[in-house]
Design a protein around this motif. Structure first.
Motif, PDB file in Angstrom:
ATOM      1  N   GLU A 119      10.367   7.591  12.364  1.00 17.89           N
ATOM      2  CA  GLU A 119       9.680   6.643  12.883  1.00 17.89           C
ATOM      3  C   GLU A 119       9.377   6.311  14.288  1.00 17.89           C
ATOM      4  O   GLU A 119       8.963   5.480  15.214  1.00 17.89           O
ATOM      5  CB  GLU A 119      11.090   5.160  12.818  1.00 17.89           C
ATOM      6  N   PRO A 120       8.311   7.565  14.221  1.00 17.57           N
ATOM      7  CA  PRO A 120       7.407   6.890  15.303  1.00 17.57           C
ATOM      8  C   PRO A 120       6.562   5.781  14.746  1.00 17.57           C
ATOM      9  O   PRO A 120       6.219   5.093  14.102  1.00 17.57           O
ATOM     10  CB  PRO A 120       6.017   8.192  15.731  1.00 17.57           C
ATOM     11  N   GLU A 121       5.737   4.739  16.323  1.00 17.17           N
ATOM     12  CA  GLU A 121       5.097   4.030  16.135  1.00 17.17           C
ATOM     13  C   GLU A 121       3.545   4.424  15.340  1.00 17.17           C
ATOM     14  O   GLU A 121       3.026   5.891  15.752  1.00 17.17           O
ATOM     15  CB  GLU A 121       4.295   3.609  17.951  1.00 17.17           C
ATOM     16  N   THR A 122       3.541   3.565  14.035  1.00 13.22           N
ATOM     17  CA  THR A 122       2.256   3.901  13.263  1.00 13.22           C
ATOM     18  C   THR A 122       0.969   3.334  13.670  1.00 13.22           C
ATOM     19  O   THR A 122       1.320   1.609  13.052  1.00 13.22           O
ATOM     20  CB  THR A 122       2.496   4.013  11.939  1.00 13.22           C
ATOM     21  N   PHE A 123      -0.351   4.084  13.996  1.00 13.42           N
ATOM     22  CA  PHE A 123      -1.133   2.757  13.611  1.00 13.42           C
ATOM     23  C   PHE A 123      -2.337   3.536  12.445  1.00 13.42           C
ATOM     24  O   PHE A 123      -2.275   4.695  11.852  1.00 13.42           O
ATOM     25  CB  PHE A 123      -2.409   3.600  14.899  1.00 13.42           C
ATOM     26  N   SER A 124      -2.260   2.121  11.311  1.00 19.91           N
ATOM     27  CA  SER A 124      -2.422   1.848   9.782  1.00 19.91           C
ATOM     28  C   SER A 124      -4.235   1.629  10.122  1.00 19.91           C
ATOM     29  O   SER A 124      -4.231   0.332  10.489  1.00 19.91           O
ATOM     30  CB  SER A 124      -1.460   1.090   9.031  1.00 19.91           C
ATOM     31  N   PHE A 125      -5.212   2.271   9.110  1.00 16.01           N
ATOM     32  CA  PHE A 125      -6.664   1.973   9.743  1.00 16.01           C
ATOM     33  C   PHE A 125      -6.886   2.157   7.823  1.00 16.01           C
ATOM     34  O   PHE A 125      -6.574   2.888   6.824  1.00 16.01           O
ATOM     35  CB  PHE A 125      -7.505   2.962  10.323  1.00 16.01           C
ATOM     36  N   GLY A 126      -8.160   1.161   7.796  1.00 13.50           N
ATOM     37  CA  GLY A 126      -8.375   1.781   6.286  1.00 13.50           C
ATOM     38  C   GLY A 126     -10.164   2.938   7.162  1.00 13.50           C
ATOM     39  O   GLY A 126     -10.456   2.590   7.867  1.00 13.50           O
ATOM     40  N   GLY A 127     -10.076   4.185   6.109  1.00 13.49           N
ATOM     41  CA  GLY A 127     -11.108   4.361   6.880  1.00 13.49           C
ATOM     42  C   GLY A 127     -12.562   4.462   5.708  1.00 13.49           C
ATOM     43  O   GLY A 127     -12.671   5.214   4.537  1.00 13.49           O
ATOM     44  N   GLU A 128     -13.948   4.605   6.164  1.00 13.98           N
ATOM     45  CA  GLU A 128     -15.475   4.604   5.693  1.00 13.98           C
ATOM     46  C   GLU A 128     -16.480   5.156   6.740  1.00 13.98           C
ATOM     47  O   GLU A 128     -15.871   4.824   7.788  1.00 13.98           O
ATOM     48  CB  GLU A 128     -14.975   2.955   5.156  1.00 13.98           C
ATOM     49  N   VAL A 129     -17.184   5.172   6.311  1.00 17.49           N
ATOM     50  CA  VAL A 129     -18.316   5.675   6.900  1.00 17.49           C
ATOM     51  C   VAL A 129     -18.636   4.596   8.059  1.00 17.49           C
ATOM     52  O   VAL A 129     -18.772   4.911   9.239  1.00 17.49           O
ATOM     53  CB  VAL A 129     -20.195   5.435   6.246  1.00 17.49           C
ATOM     54  N   GLY A 130     -18.728   3.406   7.388  1.00 18.45           N
ATOM     55  CA  GLY A 130     -19.299   2.164   8.537  1.00 18.45           C
ATOM     56  C   GLY A 130     -18.371   2.286   9.881  1.00 18.45           C
ATOM     57  O   GLY A 130     -18.666   1.186  10.836  1.00 18.45           O
ATOM     58  N   GLY A 131     -17.313   2.751   9.666  1.00 23.89           N
ATOM     59  CA  GLY A 131     -15.757   2.489  10.841  1.00 23.89           C
ATOM     60  C   GLY A 131     -14.536   2.891  10.653  1.00 23.89           C
ATOM     61  O   GLY A 131     -14.012   2.740   9.145  1.00 23.89           O
ATOM     62  N   TRP A 132     -13.152   2.554  11.695  1.00 20.89           N
ATOM     63  CA  TRP A 132     -12.011   2.987  11.050  1.00 20.89           C
ATOM     64  C   TRP A 132     -11.759   1.625  10.780  1.00 20.89           C
ATOM     65  O   TRP A 132     -11.939   0.757  12.283  1.00 20.89           O
ATOM     66  CB  TRP A 132     -11.866   3.546  11.928  1.00 20.89           C
ATOM     67  N   ILE A 133     -11.403   0.402  10.349  1.00 21.65           N
ATOM     68  CA  ILE A 133     -10.539  -0.732  10.268  1.00 21.65           C
ATOM     69  C   ILE A 133      -9.358  -0.648  10.186  1.00 21.65           C
ATOM     70  O   ILE A 133      -9.021  -0.858   9.401  1.00 21.65           O
ATOM     71  CB  ILE A 133     -11.460  -1.456   9.026  1.00 21.65           C
ATOM     72  N   GLY A 134      -9.092  -1.080  11.662  1.00 25.96           N
ATOM     73  CA  GLY A 134      -7.305  -1.070  12.036  1.00 25.96           C
ATOM     74  C   GLY A 134      -6.949  -2.426  10.573  1.00 25.96           C
ATOM     75  O   GLY A 134      -7.430  -3.413  10.354  1.00 25.96           O
ATOM     76  N   ARG A 135      -5.520  -2.130  10.697  1.00 28.57           N
ATOM     77  CA  ARG A 135      -4.456  -2.609   9.268  1.00 28.57           C
ATOM     78  C   ARG A 135      -3.869  -3.007  10.151  1.00 28.57           C
ATOM     79  O   ARG A 135      -2.924  -4.353  10.098  1.00 28.57           O
ATOM     80  CB  ARG A 135      -4.106  -1.758   8.745  1.00 28.57           C
ATOM     81  N   SER A 136      -2.990  -2.020  10.716  1.00 27.21           N
ATOM     82  CA  SER A 136      -1.466  -2.526  11.367  1.00 27.21           C
ATOM     83  C   SER A 136      -1.377  -1.480  12.454  1.00 27.21           C
ATOM     84  O   SER A 136      -2.378  -0.690  12.598  1.00 27.21           O
ATOM     85  CB  SER A 136      -0.384  -2.578  10.618  1.00 27.21           C
ATOM     86  N   PRO A 137      -0.983  -2.244  13.676  1.00 27.44           N
ATOM     87  CA  PRO A 137      -0.259  -3.404  13.566  1.00 27.44           C
ATOM     88  C   PRO A 137      -1.197  -4.051  14.310  1.00 27.44           C
ATOM     89  O   PRO A 137      -2.503  -4.287  14.039  1.00 27.44           O
ATOM     90  CB  PRO A 137       0.698  -3.049  15.754  1.00 27.44           C
ATOM     91  N   ASN A 138      -0.421  -5.516  14.241  1.00 28.85           N
ATOM     92  CA  ASN A 138      -1.590  -6.916  14.551  1.00 28.85           C
ATOM     93  C   ASN A 138      -2.798  -7.215  15.685  1.00 28.85           C
ATOM     94  O   ASN A 138      -4.008  -7.443  14.992  1.00 28.85           O
ATOM     95  CB  ASN A 138      -0.216  -8.434  14.330  1.00 28.85           C
ATOM     96  N   SER A 139      -2.398  -5.742  16.789  1.00 28.22           N
ATOM     97  CA  SER A 139      -3.108  -5.706  17.969  1.00 28.22           C
ATOM     98  C   SER A 139      -4.056  -4.604  17.164  1.00 28.22           C
ATOM     99  O   SER A 139      -5.450  -5.390  17.533  1.00 28.22           O
ATOM    100  CB  SER A 139      -2.330  -5.286  18.766  1.00 28.22           C
ATOM    101  N   ILE A 140      -4.900  -4.633  15.814  1.00 28.73           N
ATOM    102  CA  ILE A 140      -5.204  -3.729  15.246  1.00 28.73           C
ATOM    103  C   ILE A 140      -6.279  -4.437  14.239  1.00 28.73           C
ATOM    104  O   ILE A 140      -7.161  -4.174  13.584  1.00 28.73           O
ATOM    105  CB  ILE A 140      -5.284  -2.075  15.447  1.00 28.73           C
ATOM    106  N   ALA A 141      -5.865  -4.843  13.893  1.00 24.44           N
ATOM    107  CA  ALA A 141      -6.341  -5.837  12.321  1.00 24.44           C
ATOM    108  C   ALA A 141      -7.303  -6.619  12.825  1.00 24.44           C
ATOM    109  O   ALA A 141      -7.607  -6.834  13.488  1.00 24.44           O
ATOM    110  CB  ALA A 141      -4.816  -6.315  11.941  1.00 24.44           C
TER     111      ALA A 141
END
Length: 454
Positions: free
Chosen positions: A43-65
């Motif tokens: 359970e380390p802290e996880t940063f979740s993204f969608g990856g596409e050519v236009g950029g890394w799109i933040g999903r979670s945590p809320n601070s990067i959503a």
């Protein structure tokens, strides 16, 4: 020598001024550093993204959503997970860079749309950015420690490609031409000289398009098939004083060209009359002759540098059905057959060359600029840049040289041409891996080198 490694302080697309705006990360290889695949720590802290050519799109945590390429605030020595989904079916991975854009560690590249990857890493204070190796410009975010603040958006910085004039269309000539493919305006003049592929240059002045050609070199051109013909024209920077101009054309096989090859590509100098209304074909002085194995990938563009006065000439990789057969030499990348563009020692195919037409060196009808990148190095002195498939057209804008490189089946390129830069062909096509042949060129491999061997 790295593929497409350049340094700039201009503005990246997200508004942040960065060093090495176009720099590609170092070699793709085994995962390095202290990180590894997720699972080494619970359970380390996880940063979740969608990856596409236009950029890394933040999903979670809320601070990067819903943020694109958000800065990540980390604590040195703490383990995290970078979790992402491939949302566009293009090849991506995640890599961590230091302040000098050197790679610290990276994950494997995945290309399947919908595929996910979790990469566990331990933060170190040398980490400065996270990127995708394949799309390092558009997919890039900052890494912060302690009280560091994100680089503010610089709305006053110069964009990488300056805003140009608006575009409008104007008919230059209507009728009288067979296959026009270029036109030039001489220094200090307003008349247009229109290049017709079948061997003529026509003058268009204030009275319109003249019926008789300014010059006709059709009798010097090989029977036209494929992409051959009269392919390019450029006026000498001192044309007003010397009446000199240059043509690129496809000629029958000349001395020095193997008899099994298709033709010889020629760069030649000509002289116009004093009022610029005609030129004598017999004033020709041959400058360069390049053996060409096939009737395709001849390039043809020639331009003079606005600052150095040297002539820049594009040359394709020699052509052929799959860019692998007659005339294609071997190179350092054994996974792909054929190497014109990567082998800069055996021939002048697959690059852009820079020469001095106002001097001569030995038996050559031209000189070599002292600062050409391979002078006294491992390669032919004429090369200015290489790793190109077919740089069909090029030109200077605000002192920068841009070239359009014709792709195989899936991708086309507009390249900023910089001295000593390897643009990747035929290991890569743009930012994508490449494999010769009809199947490989339509289904690129997921991974390939991003640099040449040391």
């Amino acid at each position: 020598m790295n593929f497409d490694t350049t340094t700039t302080e201009r503005l990246a697309p997200n508004g942040t001024t960065r060093r090495r705006f176009l720099r590609t990360a170092a070699a793709v290889g085994a995962l390095a550093g202290v990180g590894g695949l997720a699972g080494a720590q619970s359970e380390p802290e996880t940063f979740s993204f969608g990856g596409e050519v236009g950029g890394w799109i933040g999903r979670s945590p809320n601070s990067i959503a819903d943020e694109t390429n958000p800065p990540l605030r980390l604590e040195a020595g703490t383990t995290y997970v970078f979790e992402w989904e491939n949302t566009d079916g293009q090849p991506h991975n995640v890599a961590f860079l230091d302040d000098d854009d050197n790679s610290i560690e990276r994950s494997e590249i995945i290309s399947e749309q919908g595929a996910t990857q979790s990469y566990e890493f331990t933060a170190t204070e040398e980490m400065a950015a996270y990127i995708c190796d394949v799309h390092p410009v558009s997919m890039r975010g900052e890494i912060l420690f302690g009280d560091e603040t994100a680089t503010p958006e610089n709305t006053n910085a110069e964009p990488y490609v300056p805003k140009g004039a608006s575009v409008r269309l104007e008919t230059v000539a209507d009728g009288g031409l067979v296959a026009p493919l270029d036109f030039e305006t001489p220094p200090g003049g307003s008349a247009m000289y229109i290049v017709d592929r079948f061997g003529q240059v026509y003058l268009r002045d204030s009275d319109g398009l003249r019926d008789e050609p300014f010059i006709d070199v059709s009798d010097r051109i090989v029977e036209i098939t494929g992409e051959m013909g009269l392919l390019g024209m450029a006026f000498h920077p001192e044309y007003e004083e010397n009446n000199t101009f240059y043509l690129r054309y496809s000629a029958p096989i000349r001395e020095g060209t193997p008899e099994e090859f298709d033709h010889t590509e020629v760069l030649a100098e000509f002289t116009a009359n004093d009022d610029g209304t005609s030129a004598d074909p017999d004033s020709e002085r041959t400058i360069m002759e390049i053996p060409s194995p096939y009737d395709t990938h001849n390039s043809g563009a020639i331009v003079f540098g606005p600052e150095d006065g040297y002539l820049y000439m594009g040359m394709g990789d020699g052509g052929g059905a799959h860019d692998t057969d007659l005339g294609h030499v071997s190179d350092w990348y054994e996974a792909n057959e054929g190497g014109n563009g990567q082998n800069v020692s055996e021939n002048l195919l697959g690059g852009i060359h820079r020469i001095d037409v106002d001097s001569q060196e030995g038996e050559k009808a031209y000189g070599i600029p002292d600062d050409n990148p391979l002078v006294e190095g491992a390669g032919l002195d004429e090369y200015y840049a290489w790793g190109l498939r077919n740089p069909w057209r090029m030109g200077f804008s605000n002192g920068d040289l841009y070239a359009s490189d014709v792709g195989q089946n899936m991708f086309e390129e507009i390249d900023l041409i910089e001295k000593g830069t390897n643009y990747g062909w035929n290991v890569r096509e743009g930012t994508h891996c490449f494999s010769p042949g009809p199947e490989g060129s339509r289904n690129p491999p997921e991974s390939c080198p991003t640099h040449t061997p040391e």
